[in-house]
Design an enzyme around this catalytic site. Sequence first.
Site, PDB file in Angstrom:
ATOM      1  N   HIS A 124       0.679  -7.782  -7.415  1.00 38.92           N
ATOM      2  CA  HIS A 124       1.626  -6.817  -7.958  1.00 38.92           C
ATOM      3  C   HIS A 124       2.887  -7.592  -8.353  1.00 38.92           C
ATOM      4  O   HIS A 124       3.192  -8.619  -7.754  1.00 38.92           O
ATOM      5  CB  HIS A 124       1.936  -5.820  -6.827  1.00 38.92           C
ATOM      6  CG  HIS A 124       2.694  -4.601  -7.231  1.00 38.92           C
ATOM      7  ND1 HIS A 124       4.047  -4.611  -7.445  1.00 38.92           N
ATOM      8  CD2 HIS A 124       2.297  -3.313  -7.420  1.00 38.92           C
ATOM      9  CE1 HIS A 124       4.446  -3.380  -7.751  1.00 38.92           C
ATOM     10  NE2 HIS A 124       3.400  -2.572  -7.743  1.00 38.92           N
ATOM     11  N   ASP A 182       0.748  -9.091   1.346  1.00 37.45           N
ATOM     12  CA  ASP A 182       1.245  -7.832   0.806  1.00 37.45           C
ATOM     13  C   ASP A 182       0.242  -6.764   1.244  1.00 37.45           C
ATOM     14  O   ASP A 182      -0.849  -6.660   0.689  1.00 37.45           O
ATOM     15  CB  ASP A 182       1.334  -7.927  -0.720  1.00 37.45           C
ATOM     16  CG  ASP A 182       1.528  -6.574  -1.384  1.00 37.45           C
ATOM     17  OD1 ASP A 182       1.682  -5.555  -0.670  1.00 37.45           O
ATOM     18  OD2 ASP A 182       1.518  -6.521  -2.630  1.00 37.45           O
ATOM     19  N   GLN A 221      -1.264  -1.721   0.232  1.00 39.38           N
ATOM     20  CA  GLN A 221      -2.417  -0.852  -0.040  1.00 39.38           C
ATOM     21  C   GLN A 221      -3.416  -0.795   1.109  1.00 39.38           C
ATOM     22  O   GLN A 221      -4.495  -0.230   0.946  1.00 39.38           O
ATOM     23  CB  GLN A 221      -3.145  -1.327  -1.314  1.00 39.38           C
ATOM     24  CG  GLN A 221      -2.300  -1.276  -2.570  1.00 39.38           C
ATOM     25  CD  GLN A 221      -1.841   0.137  -2.914  1.00 39.38           C
ATOM     26  OE1 GLN A 221      -2.376   1.131  -2.415  1.00 39.38           O
ATOM     27  NE2 GLN A 221      -0.829   0.228  -3.756  1.00 39.38           N
ATOM     28  N   LYS A 273       3.422   4.834   1.406  1.00 39.50           N
ATOM     29  CA  LYS A 273       2.021   4.725   1.000  1.00 39.50           C
ATOM     30  C   LYS A 273       1.080   4.982   2.176  1.00 39.50           C
ATOM     31  O   LYS A 273      -0.130   4.817   2.069  1.00 39.50           O
ATOM     32  CB  LYS A 273       1.744   3.339   0.402  1.00 39.50           C
ATOM     33  CG  LYS A 273       2.427   3.099  -0.947  1.00 39.50           C
ATOM     34  CD  LYS A 273       1.950   1.793  -1.544  1.00 39.50           C
ATOM     35  CE  LYS A 273       2.881   1.212  -2.598  1.00 39.50           C
ATOM     36  NZ  LYS A 273       2.952   1.966  -3.836  1.00 39.50           N
ATOM     37  N   CYS A 288       2.062  -2.371 -12.708  1.00 42.42           N
ATOM     38  CA  CYS A 288       2.907  -3.479 -12.232  1.00 42.42           C
ATOM     39  C   CYS A 288       2.070  -4.715 -11.900  1.00 42.42           C
ATOM     40  O   CYS A 288       2.306  -5.385 -10.897  1.00 42.42           O
ATOM     41  CB  CYS A 288       3.736  -3.066 -11.015  1.00 42.42           C
ATOM     42  SG  CYS A 288       4.793  -1.669 -11.352  1.00 42.42           S
TER      43      CYS A 288
END
Lengths: 151, 401
Positions: free
Chosen positions: B117, B194, B197, B220, B358
């Site tokens: 991202h 990261d 998600q 999220k 993104c």
Amino acid sequence: MSELDILYQELILEHYKHPRNKEPISGTYITHENPSCGDSLKIKIDWDGSDRIKRVIFDGHGCAISMASASIMTELLSGRTHSEALEICNCALSYLRGDRKDCTDPVEVVDLGDLEALSGVRQFPLRVKCATLPWHGIEKELKGQRTVSSQ
Amino acid sequence: MYTLKTGSFPLLEANPNLIYLDNASTTQKPEPVLQAITQYYQTRNANVHRAVYRLAEASTHAYEGARDRIARFIGAASSKEIVFTRGTTEALNLIAHSLARTVLHPGDIIIVTQMDHHSNIVPFWLAAQELGLHLRFWPITPSGELDLEDLERIWSDRVRVVTLPHVSNVLGTVNPIPTIASFVHDRGALLVLDAAQSVGHGPFHVSELGCDMAAFSGHKMYGPMGIGILWARERILNSLVPYQGGGEMIASVSETYVTFNEPPYRFEAGTPNVEGAVGLAAAMDFLDTLDRERIWAEEQELARYGVEILSSVKDLTLYGKSSSRAALFTFNLKGIHSHDLAQFLDSRSIAVRSGHHCAQPLFQRLGVPSAVRASLGIYNRKEDLDRLADALEEARRYFHE
């Protein structure tokens, strides 16, 4: 008519499926991008040697709204003088944003008829920038603030 | 058969026809999270860490209690390893900024992946520009996976940091973090994860994953917006310079010098988002009540079903072919721009995201400017995917006939 059909009027889909003046562009052209979706448009103005636009052509990828708007734009601006074209640009941009209600050509008898079919974007604020994308691109060129590329 | 009882999501109850498939952007909020936030303001609101009155103590207790809860949720060694941020993006900016100014030296190499991202690419790009570091991209395979042979190929002994997504926000690929962590550690580099998600979709234990630092967002994972977490091993946090200056992050300030507070406070300048911390802890309670193993299992079933049903839609290209994947599908229908398709789906009450998500380097690799993404959460069912597939068929007719 459903909201969706107001946005995608027959005429818009027709311009999208059969765009006018859309062809591969070489030489010097204007590029204009919509950073939110990554769409990129190439526009080229063919001048008649003096102050009049012989023809506007465009190329690129985009949604039905931006492609139809570009197609309509090339029809409306071909044959216009520099100042007429700028005035039409201003008129189209304020019309698409919903700042002005009518869509009468400020220059002369020809009205901006096909552009009216794009008025549906006003109900979809996020799509206004799709419709204005080609107009912003050519406006910059007409005002001499262009992003020029050549290949 | 998906049987999870997810309890009340007021927004979804108020919109019974809505099929919300944009969970990778943000999730809807369950009643207990909303209640925790309201209750905090109604009973414990005061600034934290700064006053001796009992209300301020209650607020500090709520805030630090949330930190403990979060540490337990992700298997951190202690709550000193938990830094509150505004979200994944701020956490990654903090990591890039502080690593670059402490452990990295001009000429060092940071590896990011082609499936990252922008929020994981750009902070490191900025740090690289400013401090003379180099960024190298780990390419993806045609199936949308990361292959260690490719990492080996681009490796050099100047590589100090590898940063990558746990789950790709476009391809849905679940990357094999423990294997990658061993590879990276064997060569003396750090692994940054990261986890935006992944944390809300199943078990997530930093010790099992083996990464050195991780970032994720509350919103999220059914928590509030504006709160996120940076987790890092204590010894790493101890070595880092601050990212922002302000109240709470200092030990002492005079006209001639400033000394910094201990981690995690060194990285939390200014009045923190206490409401967010409390809401995020409530979201974690909520997910643990549902059982994260079970959430993972059910979402895996949806991932399998989604690939199956979307593959049956005519003219549909699905990006990302990894068998190790989340219930997140990015696709295009031939000849229809992603914005037009998303607009059409909205007219059928299906909320999806369109655009480049993104992740422009990834889209350049895929060779398309944009795509539609349907991403699922705990309240989605197979029927939602059926309705998506039907609407896609309808869209094809609408734009092509």
